[in-house]
Design a protein around this motif. Structure first.
Motif, short mmCIF file in Angstrom:
data_model
loop_
_atom_site.label_atom_id
_atom_site.label_comp_id
_atom_site.label_asym_id
_atom_site.label_seq_id
_atom_site.Cartn_x
_atom_site.Cartn_y
_atom_site.Cartn_z
N ALA B 1 1.19 -1.19 0.09
CA ALA B 1 -0.09 0.24 0.25
C ALA B 1 0.79 1.20 -0.06
N GLN B 2 0.58 2.25 -0.56
CA GLN B 2 0.89 3.62 -1.15
C GLN B 2 1.15 4.09 0.63
N SER B 3 2.28 5.15 1.14
CA SER B 3 2.00 5.59 2.30
C SER B 3 3.16 6.69 2.08
N VAL B 4 3.35 7.44 3.03
CA VAL B 4 4.31 9.33 2.79
C VAL B 4 4.51 9.06 4.52
N SER B 5 5.93 9.42 4.65
CA SER B 5 6.52 9.82 6.44
C SER B 5 7.38 10.94 5.46
N TYR B 27 5.67 3.75 -3.44
CA TYR B 27 4.98 3.40 -4.84
C TYR B 27 5.88 3.45 -5.44
N GLY B 28 5.73 2.39 -6.44
CA GLY B 28 6.95 2.77 -7.22
C GLY B 28 6.33 2.64 -9.01
N GLY B 29 5.20 2.92 -8.88
CA GLY B 29 4.78 3.34 -10.08
C GLY B 29 5.50 5.23 -10.25
N THR B 30 4.14 5.90 -11.00
CA THR B 30 4.46 6.69 -11.37
C THR B 30 3.44 8.19 -10.44
N VAL B 31 3.92 8.88 -9.76
CA VAL B 31 3.37 9.35 -8.91
C VAL B 31 3.28 10.94 -9.53
N ASN B 32 2.41 11.51 -8.07
CA ASN B 32 2.68 13.15 -8.06
C ASN B 32 2.93 13.70 -6.93
N LEU B 33 2.73 14.45 -6.55
CA LEU B 33 3.98 15.09 -4.69
C LEU B 33 3.37 16.22 -4.80
N PHE B 34 3.17 16.28 -3.31
CA PHE B 34 2.08 17.93 -3.09
C PHE B 34 3.00 17.85 -1.88
N TRP B 35 2.80 19.61 -1.60
CA TRP B 35 3.06 20.11 0.63
C TRP B 35 1.96 21.30 0.16
N TYR B 36 1.16 20.84 1.36
CA TYR B 36 0.65 21.59 1.48
C TYR B 36 0.24 22.05 2.85
N PHE B 72 12.89 8.36 -3.62
CA PHE B 72 11.85 8.32 -3.31
C PHE B 72 11.76 9.52 -2.39
N SER B 73 12.14 10.56 -2.73
CA SER B 73 11.70 11.86 -1.55
C SER B 73 11.60 12.40 -2.30
N PHE B 74 10.90 14.10 -1.28
CA PHE B 74 10.08 14.96 -2.18
C PHE B 74 10.37 15.70 -1.09
N ASN B 75 11.42 16.55 -0.44
CA ASN B 75 12.16 17.32 0.61
C ASN B 75 11.24 18.43 0.24
N LEU B 76 10.78 19.18 1.63
CA LEU B 76 10.72 21.32 1.40
C LEU B 76 11.79 21.53 1.76
N ARG B 77 11.63 23.03 0.96
CA ARG B 77 13.09 23.93 1.66
C ARG B 77 12.36 25.31 1.78
#
Lengths: 116, 113
Positions: B1-5, B27-36, B72-77
């Motif tokens: 299952a997909q998860s976000v840490s 998640y191993g496939g195509t993803v779209n990523l967001f910061w709210y 598998f990262s999407f860090n906010l700066r």
């Protein structure tokens, strides 16, 4: 209005009561989502509508939860026989497209439900 | 299952300090990523998003995020935070289906003047 609105903003229910939470999406938005946010957690998906069709209800935690969007605009999330574990903020979001991956969801202010 | 840490639940900084909030997803496939972002007393607002193309994404209020697929990262700066950045920040991914979002648990940022 310009954004997603939800009512009521706060709801206190006694255990066993039924509640109904309303969401008014942005006008013209095809997609509507409901999320549940427990204290200290991120929102968790409950259900998804594309116009009036409920295409995904995989996140509804039990058969006490029911959602509808009969005319493809306003949506209502109903919880029957509320339990203490239902206490959470219920968020509604809408987006303009029909479930495309490039779509952006716009969130309402949420309804904070407290079950005593 | 997909998860976000999200690695940090609470971050405290002084004004002008640099910020980096970690986000990893599974998640191993195509993803779209967001910061709210959720400012005190306000609803969730989109800060930035990544769909495709340049992995360095710029958002509102001087925020940026970098998508590193191999990690598998999407860090906010943000290079220099302000008191008004005090808020809770949520990383989210959508991965197939009808665009439902999977959220991390959030990071509560407090910026002291």
């Amino acid at each position: 209005g310009a954004g997603v609105s939800q009512s009521p903003r706060y709801k206190v229910a006694k255990r066993g009561q039924d509640v109904a939470l309303r969401c008014d999406p942005i006008s013209g938005h095809v997609s509507l989502f409901w999320y549940q946010q427990a204290l200290g957690q991120g929102p968790e998906f409950l259900t998804y509508f594309q116009n009036e069709a409920q295409l995904d209800k995989s996140g509804l935690p039990s058969d006490r939860f029911f959602a509808e969007r009969p005319e493809g605009s306003v949506s209502t999330l109903k919880i029957q026989r509320t339990q203490q574990e239902d206490s959470a903020v219920y968020l509604c979001a809408s987006s303009s497209l029909a479930g495309g991956l490039t779509d952006t969801q716009y969130f309402g202010p949420g309804t904070r439900l407290t079950v005593l | 299952a997909q998860s976000v840490s999200q690695h940090n639940h609470h971050v405290i900084l002084s004004e002008a300090a640099s910020l980096e909030l970690g986000c990893n997803y599974s998640y191993g496939g195509t993803v779209n990523l967001f910061w709210y972002v959720q400012y005190p007393g306000q609803h969730l607002q989109l800060l930035l998003k990544y769909f495709s193309g340049d992995p360095l994404v710029k958002g509102i209020k001087g925020f940026e995020a970098e998508f590193i697929k191999s990690k598998f990262s999407f860090n906010l700066r943000k290079p220099s935070v302000q008191w008004s950045d005090t808020a809770e920040y949520f990383c989210a991914v959508n991965a197939g289906g009808y665009n439902k979002l999977i959220f991390g648990a959030g990071t509560r940022l407090a910026v002291h003047p």
